[in-house]
Scaffold this motif. Structure first.
Motif: not given
Length: 391
Positions: A294-295, A328-329, A335-336, A373-374
């Motif tokens: 998850x992380x 995770x999403x 992250x991005x 999300x997308x």
């Protein structure tokens, strides 16, 4: 209309109809489509039949299903292939077969461009013993499911890709690699024990299952561009090996993926593409999908300096509820965002590439969940590429 097409146009159509794509990665299962293709072309009209029968390259797919009871039905087809392919290089793919069929096909081994043997060790030995020649001049792809010895291979000057299955002797592999000057891709499913360092001086792709990840510690492959690994069996010993495969640009991983085991590969500083694979075909086994902690991405976004500063593309194959979660999403978005911000950093700071491509394959049952999300991901990528494919 077909009868008015010039011969060169017809031959181009014929070639497209039997084209199997990248021959270094053929399918290892019998293809009824490819087996039937030349016969369908020859059945269109008398002119097509005449031209097809005169084109030996159309009749080179020698694939046979793994059903003993059906082999007798393929003998007439085999006779036609033998007559019309003449001396052209062939693609031979054989699942469990009758000994009679093996004996016939083994005589053709020197003509093989592709040789896939999903048969017993004994029947495999028949193929390697059948040719009196010291050289198999056309062979580019070799896939052997059961073999307990590799020494004694003929000279294979054009071999690009080799898949090795069960009971692979690492001693034999070490000796065989010295005879394979063109080898670029090696897959090992299972081996019999550790051996000395293995030099893959020209190899650009290496794929290892969990049971043989230790081989990675022994490999010296300075030209390697693609590395495919099951992360379930990696440990600190891997750290000593990364310096010998520092040229890897495409990392493909599956199995349990968490920050602790992924960080073991942080010294692969040339990584520009990261693929989370769901069903990596290694020889003849479909491995389990990846499972992201998850992380994972949240932890990656906190690493300073960033891991893999050249990373530009991330692929997620077949995202399902077991492989990724909403947490995770969220981590991926974070992250991005961190990479895009660093990509806009001052010239005095270390260069970090922006994420330019993200490819998502997800189950259609998740479409509602993935919609928001997308959209957020698309906003982060801006002018980048987001490829979304529900399945």
């Amino acid at each position: 209309m077909p009868s008015f097409l010039p011969d060169d146009v017809l031959l181009y159509i014929f070639g497209q109809a039997v084209d199997r794509g990248d021959i270094t990665w053929p399918k290892t299962d019998y293809s009824r489509e490819f087996a039937a293709a030349p016969f369908k072309l020859a059945a269109v009209c008398p002119r097509w039949r005449t031209l097809a029968r005169a084109t030996c390259s159309l009749w080179t797919y020698f694939g046979f299903p793994g059903h003993f009871e059906s082999h007798h039905a393929h003998l007439p087809r085999l006779e036609i292939l033998l007559a019309l392919s003449k001396e052209a290089p062939i693609d031979l793919e054989l699942a469990p077969a009758s000994f009679k069929l093996v004996q016939i096909l083994a005589t053709l081994v020197r003509r093989c461009r592709t040789l896939v043997l999903d048969v017993s060790t004994g029947m495999t030995a028949v193929f390697f013993a059948a040719s009196s020649s010291d050289t198999w001049p056309y062979l580019e792809f070799l896939s052997v499911r059961y073999t307990n010895r590799l020494h004694g291979l003929p000279h294979l000057p054009r071999l690009l890709c080799m898949h090795l299955g069960y009971y692979c002797s690492m001693t034999g592999l070490r000796d065989a690699l010295t005879q394979l000057p063109s080898l670029t891709t090696l897959t090992i499913l299972q081996s019999d024990g550790e051996e000395d360092t293995h030099a893959l001086l020209r190899a650009v792709s290496l794929q290892l299952t969990e049971s043989v990840c230790w081989v990675f510690r022994k490999v010296r492959a300075p030209a390697l561009h693609r590395l495919a690994l099951d992360l379930g069996n990696l440990n600190n010993d891997v750290l000593s090996a990364t310096q010998h495969v520092a040229s890897v640009k495409h990392l493909q991983i599956w199995g349990a993926v968490d920050f602790e085991n992924l960080v073991l590969l942080q010294d692969l500083r040339q990584i520009s593409r990261l693929t989370f694979a769901v069903a990596v075909e290694v020889g003849w086994v479909w491995k389990e999908s990846y499972h992201l902690s998850a992380n994972l991405f949240q932890d990656l976004s906190a690493v300073v300096p960033p891991m893999w500063p050249l990373l530009k593309r991330i692929d997620f194959c077949s995202m399902n509820t077991r492989s990724t979660s909403s947490q995770s999403h969220e981590g991926l978005l974070k992250f991005i965002a961190s990479r895009q911000n660093r990509g806009n950093a001052l010239a005095t700071e270390p260069t970090v590439s922006r994420i330019q491509e993200v490819h998502l394959d997800y189950h259609h049952n998740r479409e509602e969940e993935m919609r928001s999300f997308v959209l957020r991901l698309q906003d982060l990528l801006k002018d980048g590429t987001l490829q979304v494919r529900p399945y």
